[in-house]
Scaffold this active site. Structure first.
Site: not given
Ligand SMILES: NC(=O)c1ccc[n+]([C@@H]2O[C@H](COP(=O)([O-])OP(=O)(O)OC[C@H]3O[C@@H](n4cnc5c(N)ncnc54)[C@H](OP(=O)(O)O)[C@@H]3O)[C@@H](O)[C@H]2O)c1
Length: 254
Positions: A61, A140, A153, A155-157
């Site tokens: 993980d 992305s 999503y 924000a994380s990318k």
């Protein structure tokens, strides 16, 4: 970079882009290390390609630092080194305004941001000491804006993309290459769930051919397809009011 004889790590190899990367890279004379949580899928993939290249798979993980460290130690024991790390594992979790909660944000950041950070932490000391190595982070084109319903999503990318960009500059003098892969819509199990229209959706084998070509050419940023890349550039410089107008209409439809 010549991929022959390289030892290549792929995270998130059980499905979609990571799976296809393993398939296509098995045609090169390289060693492959595949990781994901669904070990049975990795085993099936390994069986498919084991006649073409040396391949080992590990259940792991990426959002669990200890799990990543365990795999790293096993890989070093088996192969001695990693040449190219393709940090591809990712999740796309909806951001619900009516049930906004930090738990969902932590899960998304855990995979899409810390999933890169934990691997980079382990890889960097050796890469810098030996003045070699390549880190390929999959972000992305959606990192360009905060699209409604995809807040965590995007924000994380964006976080992952900014991290990679800053490392690329800092690591230049150590000859460590950092590549950011920014796909638009690619047909994979991740996008199969989407109920909205996905403009310029491309097949995964085509996407992976573009990624591999970009790695060979050592491009800083591999973004595709062209039309999505151009559209996101347009969105980025569009006035905020216009962006809100376009995407508010989209929200009302849902
Ligand atoms: N498809 C697109 O249109 C698109 C567009 C832009 C960017 N991307 C990015 O491309 C990457 C690959 O996406 P995809 O479309 O191939 O999606 P996918 O088919 O859903 O594959 C995602 C992969 O990530 C792995 N993964 C998820 N959570 C994990 C965790 N906690 N630990 C380890 N592995 C984990 C999954 O394996 P397990 O579930 O077995 O762990 C799976 O192998 C992602 O980073 C995604 O954000 C995709």
């Amino acid at each position: 970079m010549n991929l022959n004889n390289k030892t290549i790590l792929i995270t998130g190899a059980s499905s979609g882009i990571g799976y296809e990367l393993a398939l296509q890279l098995s045609e090169y004379n390289c060693n492959l290390i595949l990781t994901a949580r669904r070990k049975e899928l990795l085993d099936e993939l390994s069986r498919r390609i084991s006649s073409k290249c040396k391949v080992i798979s590990y259940q792991s993980d990426v959002s669990d630092k200890t799990s990543v460290k365990n795999v790293y130690e096993k890989v070093i024991g088996e192969f001695g080194k990693i040449d190219i790390a393709i940090l591809n594992a990712g999740i796309d979790q909806k951001t619900r305004i009516t049930n906004f909660n930090s738990g969902d944000a932590e899960i998304t950041m855990g995979v899409n941001f810390f999933g890169l950070v934990y691997w980079i932490e382990l890889l960097l000391p050796e890469f810098m000491r030996e003045k070699r190595g390549m880190i390929v982070g999959v972000t992305s084109l959606a990192d360009v804006k905060g699209f409604p319903g995809s807040g965590y999503y995007c924000a994380s990318k964006a976080a992952a993309g900014h991290l990679l960009e800053s490392l690329r500059i800092g690591l230049k003098k150590y000859n460590v290459k950092v590549i950011t892969v920014k796909p638009g819509f690619v047909k994979t199990p991740m996008t199969d769930k989407n109920e909205f229209h996905m403009p310029f959706l491309i097949d995964v084998d085509k996407a992976v051919k573009i990624i591999i070509r970009g790695i060979e050419k050592e491009k800083r940023v591999i973004e595709f397809p062209l039309m999505t890349s151009l559209s996101t550039k347009l969105l980025k410089c569009m006035p905020y009011s216009m962006f809100e107008f376009i995407f508010s209409k989209d929200v009302k439809k849902k």
